[in-house]
Structures are given as C-alpha cells and as structure tokens.
Design an enzyme around this catalytic site. Structure first.
Site, PDB file in Angstrom:
ATOM      1  CD  GLU A  54      -3.048  -0.949   2.228  1.00  0.00           C
ATOM      2  OE1 GLU A  54      -2.808  -0.259   3.225  1.00  0.00           O
ATOM      3  OE2 GLU A  54      -4.140  -1.505   2.032  1.00  0.00           O
ATOM      4  CE1 TYR A  60      -9.621  -4.533   5.504  1.00  0.00           C
ATOM      5  CE2 TYR A  60      -8.186  -3.395   3.973  1.00  0.00           C
ATOM      6  CZ  TYR A  60      -8.379  -4.359   4.939  1.00  0.00           C
ATOM      7  OH  TYR A  60      -7.342  -5.156   5.344  1.00  0.00           O
TER       8      TYR A  60
HETATM    9  C1  BDP Z   1      -4.715  -2.312   5.309  1.00  0.00           C
HETATM   10  C2  BDP Z   1      -3.276  -2.619   5.699  1.00  0.00           C
HETATM   11  C3  BDP Z   1      -3.170  -3.551   6.899  1.00  0.00           C
HETATM   12  C4  BDP Z   1      -4.139  -3.109   7.978  1.00  0.00           C
HETATM   13  C5  BDP Z   1      -5.540  -3.136   7.413  1.00  0.00           C
HETATM   14  C6  BDP Z   1      -6.597  -2.753   8.448  1.00  0.00           C
HETATM   15  O1  BDP Z   1      -2.572  -3.183   4.623  1.00  0.00           O
HETATM   16  O2  BDP Z   1      -1.850  -3.599   7.373  1.00  0.00           O
HETATM   17  O3  BDP Z   1      -4.037  -3.860   9.149  1.00  0.00           O
HETATM   18  O4  BDP Z   1      -5.601  -2.183   6.377  1.00  0.00           O
HETATM   19  O5  BDP Z   1      -6.803  -1.554   8.646  1.00  0.00           O
HETATM   20  O6  BDP Z   1      -4.837  -1.107   4.661  1.00  0.00           O
HETATM   21  O7  BDP Z   1      -7.160  -3.630   9.071  1.00  0.00           O
END
Ligand code: BDP
Length: 558
Positions: free
Chosen positions: A382, A435
């Site tokens: 990322e 997400y």
């Molecule tokens: C992503 C990251 C990861 C985080 C995850 C989260 O790659 O390391 O732990 O989000 O927020 O963006 O759970």
C-alpha cells in the site's frame, strides 16, 4: 548465507534463554558488564513482558546482554547468527564492536574472532523508525509515529546461535530446478574454497536418486512439490572438510495474462494475510505458535499466505515448505502513505530509502532462495503509488528486483491509489486490498459486492494481469452475536466475507483471495483499535470465530 546446522564438521550452541536487559542512553557503549539490568527472555519482544509504561514505550536504544562459554576448537571458525532483532542493532563481543544489523526482519551473521573462555555478548538495539528505515516512521518530541498497522515491537525476535565452521567450508548453496519430461535438471551452485565437492540428492525416503559434483544433477521421474503433495528432496554437499544438507522441492512457477501456474497447473490462492504476533511474546519466534498456525491453515483448507508486512522467520519458511503452502514473500516496505501531502519526497521516503529497499530485496531473495514455498515477491504494501516520485522510486526498485529475483513480482495496492497507480505496468500479478462497508461506506453490506465487482472487472480489463484480492476484512469481537448483524459482530464478519466472495467469484481474472487477517493482532493504540486489530478469522489465542466455519467449507471445494 546458509542457516546454521550441526553435523560431524559443524557445531551449534543455542544462546536463547534469559538475558540481561535495560533501556540505555543514546551514547551507551557496553565497555563493562551491564549493571542494574533486569531479566529478559530471548527470543521475544520485551514490550508486553515489562510492567512499566516508560520501558514498554521506550523510544531509542535498549541493551540485551548475555555471557556464554563454549568449547573453542583449534582451527575452527566461529560465527554468531541472530535470526532478527527489531530494528537496527550494534553487536559487541567482550566490549568490542563486531557488526550491525540494518533491519528488524533479517538475520545477522557475524564472525566471532578472539573468543575467550567466557564471553560477554551485548546487543544494543535501536527501535526508532525514520523515513530511511523500513518500515518508515518519524520520531517527534520523543514519540514514535508510524503509519503501518502493527505494534512496533522491539527485542531479539528470533534465535541466537553461535556456530562453528571448518576453515575451508561451504559458504552458500543455490539450487534451481527445471521440470521437464521424465526428469528434472537440478542445478547446484556451491560457494566454497574446498577442492573436492561431492553432491547427492536424497528423496523423502532417504534413497539416493542422483549424484555428481556441483553443476547439473538429474533426478529421474521426479516428485514435484505442490500444495497437495509438498514433496521435499535433500541435497547433501560434502567436501574434504565440510558438509551441508539443504532441503528443496522440484517445482515450477509462471504467470501469464490469465493466471498463476504451479507446475503448469493454474493456482487459486486461498488464505490470509498474517502477522508474527502473540500474547506476551510479541514478535518472538515460537515453535508452538508456528505449528498451531500451520495446523489451523490446513484445517481451513487454505493453500497460501502473504508474509504481511515483513519477512517471517526462517523456521516459518521451513514449515511452509513442509506443510505445502504458497508464500507471497513481502519486504518490510509498509506504511509509505498518509504522510502529509507527499510520501515520496526528498525529505521523506527518498533515494536513501530506495538503497535500503533494494538491499533488503536482495537479502530476502538470498535468504529464501531454496524454499519451494516462496512463489512470489511483494515489494511493498500500500505505498502511495499515484505520486509521481513513487513512480520513479518503484521503477528503480522493481527493475533492480528483477535482477536478483526470477519469481513473479507484485506490489500490494491501497484502495485509493490503485486507479492512478504508476507501477501496475512493472508488476506481474495485481494485488489489491479492499474494505468496502468497512473503511468506506461503513456497515453498508449491500454495497460490497457491486463495488468490488465493478472495480475488479474494470481493473482486469485495463491491466490485463491476474488479480489477487490480498486484503478484505471486518473487525469482529468474538462472542458478539447479532441478528440482524451489526458491525463488530461475528455474523457481520461472515456476511461481509460472503459478499466479497460473490464479487471475487464473478471476475474471471481473479486468481485468489487472502482474507485480512488470519488472527487478531496487536497494533499501536488508536480510536479504531480496541485491543488491536480484530479482523482475524481466528482470535489472538487462535480459536475460530463464526466465519471460520463458512470459509473452511468454501475453501474445501474451491
Ligand atoms: C490495510 C493494511 C493492513 C491493515 C488493514 C486494516 O494493509 O496492514 O491492518 O488495512 O486496517 O490497509 O485492518
């Protein structure tokens, strides 16, 4: 660099156990034995062992010290091997500086000259992260800030070994296999000053199936290494003064526009992004936790994982070879985003960072070169790939990576940058983290499938490269049940995953799904984190949440 092993020519002394520990000042030098030091376990992070906040959150240097005696044999060389200390460290033998560790996730291997009857080994660790470390971070007014989502654990995290070598010894072995027809050509490169090199390959039943000097050995009717049958051979290299045994697998990986292939068969990646993390131990390597993890991965019918977001211990890589898991090996380039307007700039992640980045890629490929489980290299997680300077940065890093790594390459893309990413052209497999209904459109489970589906289709059309969704997940508190579901309940996690799966299944270019995360893990404290990141399908004590049962069934048939 070979992992230390004992045999008739080589000895190993394990220095794990209880060491002396204390926080130290910037200019501390271990000229005399540490006073006022407390006890500390090695390997382990110290942060969740100590009881006072100041030590737990100390930003700066800490001292680890132990005293050891070993039988020193004449004409033998002695070396020290520390699997990893987080982060940078200086190592001293009897008060004399003998070497440095440059990163928290890589082995340190140093010559031990002038061993005495009793020796004081001091390791001064610096846990500070800056823009020129990986991962990057910033220290302001004595406080450490960083943008990656796992706790900045500090300590000696992996085994500490002293080992002996004959004067003329085997320094390194590189094994490459080519699968073709009824036989496999196994190319063996041995780095040594020894004159007589005899190689033999033993199969899993200990039968010798090929012999020769270094160069090409031929294994007839080979058993290939795969996730279903992780067949391992052993290469035995013996010289006039030394011997080393290295396990390897015969397997081939390649990618094309449509897929990823292991031994010419398409692979669908089923598994997780993980972390090295456990109660009290922090990031300390632990055989029991490692085996429990692999048993659970098998139980889930997973076939792969990513070493998010740093190289895992060599012991874990050995287990992945043995259990038959495909590993996406990641360097600790994470948290290269959210730093003001620009992340890639002369005063932030810059050319100096790139030099370290390339060095770590080289070291990782060197460390893991003979592991059949390693099938892809991830050069970062990322980063802000839409920034012009990031384009230049990764062009440089990725073209370098191609010179030391013949595996497919990837870079894991962050939701908001993928569309304008300036690096997609240089990688082989597109990995994206998404997400929906969590960080965007929170709780709107009905949007997940459409959003992800549209994006996957458009992205596949544009990039013409296979895609793995390397992260999707919802924080879930075990024991919280709700109908209809609400976020943080076990029901929501299951429904959320199902919606993501629907989108993934609809995209022909999608060749895998890695749920975020395998288990709950510790992070820095924050408004979004109640006892860490709770997106695990397993709890931090490694028991299943509700969704585990559904996913397990899905992966059985997938
Ligand atoms: C992503 C990251 C990861 C985080 C995850 C989260 O790659 O390391 O732990 O989000 O927020 O963006 O759970």
């Amino acid at each position: 660099m070979l992992y230390p092993k004992s045999n008739k020519y080589r000895d190993i002394y394990n220095l794990n156990g209880i060491w002396k520990f204390k926080t130290v000042a910037e200019d501390y030098l271990p000229t005399v034995k540490a006073e006022d030091a407390s006890c500390m376990a090695v390997p382990a992070s110290y942060n969740d062992i100590v009881t006072d906040r100041a030590t737990k959150e100390h930003v700066g240097k800490v001292l680890y010290e132990t005293v050891f005696s070993i039988p020193v044999r004449e004409n033998m060389l002695y070396r020290l091997r520390i699997g990893a200390t987080s982060h940078q460290c200086d190592v001293y033998l009897n008060g004399k500086h003998i070497g440095r560790g440059i990163n928290g996730f890589f082995p340190i291997d140093l010559p031990l000259d002038n061993l005495q009857e009793e020796n004081r080994l001091s390791v001064v660790i610096d846990n500070r992260l800056t823009f020129q470390t990986l991962p990057p971070g910033k220290v302001e007014k004595g406080r450490q800030t960083y943008n990656h989502d796992f706790y900045n654990f500090t300590g000696i995290h992996r085994d500490v070994l002293v080992y002996s070598l004959p004067q003329k010894h085997i320094r390194d072995i590189r094994i490459k296999t080519v699968v073709g027809g009824d036989y496999s050509a196994v190319s063996v490169e041995v780095d040594t000053d020894c004159k007589q090199i005899a190689c033999k390959i033993k199969d899993a039943e200990n039968n010798v199936v090929a012999t020769g000097t270094a160069g090409l050995l031929k294994v007839e009717y080979p058993h290939t290494w795969s996730t279903e049958t992780p067949y391992l051979y052993t290469l035995v290299v013996e010289t006039e003064s030394d011997k080393y045994e290295e396990r390897f697998g015969i397997r081939k990986v390649h990618v094309d526009e449509k897929g990823f292939y292991l031994n010419d068969k398409p692979v669908y990646f089923k598994g997780f992004g993980m972390h090295e993390d456990f109660f009290i131990l922090g990031k300390g390597n632990n055989a029991a936790v490692n085996i429990r993890n692999f048993e659970l991965l098998k139980w889930m019918n997973a076939n792969s994982f990513r070493t998010s977001h740093y190289p895992y211990s060599e012991e874990i890589m050995d287990l992945a070879d043995e259990y038959g898991f495909l590993v996406i090996d990641e360097v600790p380039a994470v948290g290269m985003h959210w730093w003001d307007d620009y992340n890639f700039a002369p005063d932030k992640v810059n050319g100096e960072t790139a030099i370290l980045h390339k060095e770590l890629i080289k070291q990782l490929m060197d460390r893991d070169k003979n592991h059949p489980c390693v099938v892809m290299l991830s050069v970062a997680n990322e980063p802000a790939t839409h920034e012009e300077a990031a384009g230049e940065y990764f062009k440089d890093v990725i073209s370098y990576a191609r010179t030391v790594c013949d595996l497919p390459l990837t870079l894991v893309e962050f939701t908001h940058f993928t569309e304008n990413s300036l690096v997609t052209d240089w990688i082989d497999v597109v990995c994206i983290n998404r997400y929906y209904a969590w960080y965007t459109e929170h709780a709107q489970i009905d949007v997940v499938c459409d959003r992800l589906q549209d994006e996957l289709h458009a992205y596949y059309k544009a990039a013409k490269k296979p895609i793995i969704v390397t992260e999707f997940g919802a924080d879930t508190l075990e024991g919280v049940h709700m109908v209809p579901s609400e976020t943080f309940s076990e029901e929501f996690q299951e429904e959320y995953l199902i919606e993501n799966f629907k989108a993934i299944d609809s995209c022909e270019g999608c060749i895998g799904e890695h749920i975020w995360n395998f288990a709950d893990f510790k992070t820095k404290e924050g408004l979004r984190r109640a006892r860490g990141n709770r997106k695990g399908v397993f709890t931090r004590e490694r028991q299943p949440k509700l969704a585990a049962h559904f996913v397990r069934k899905r992966w059985k048939d997938k």
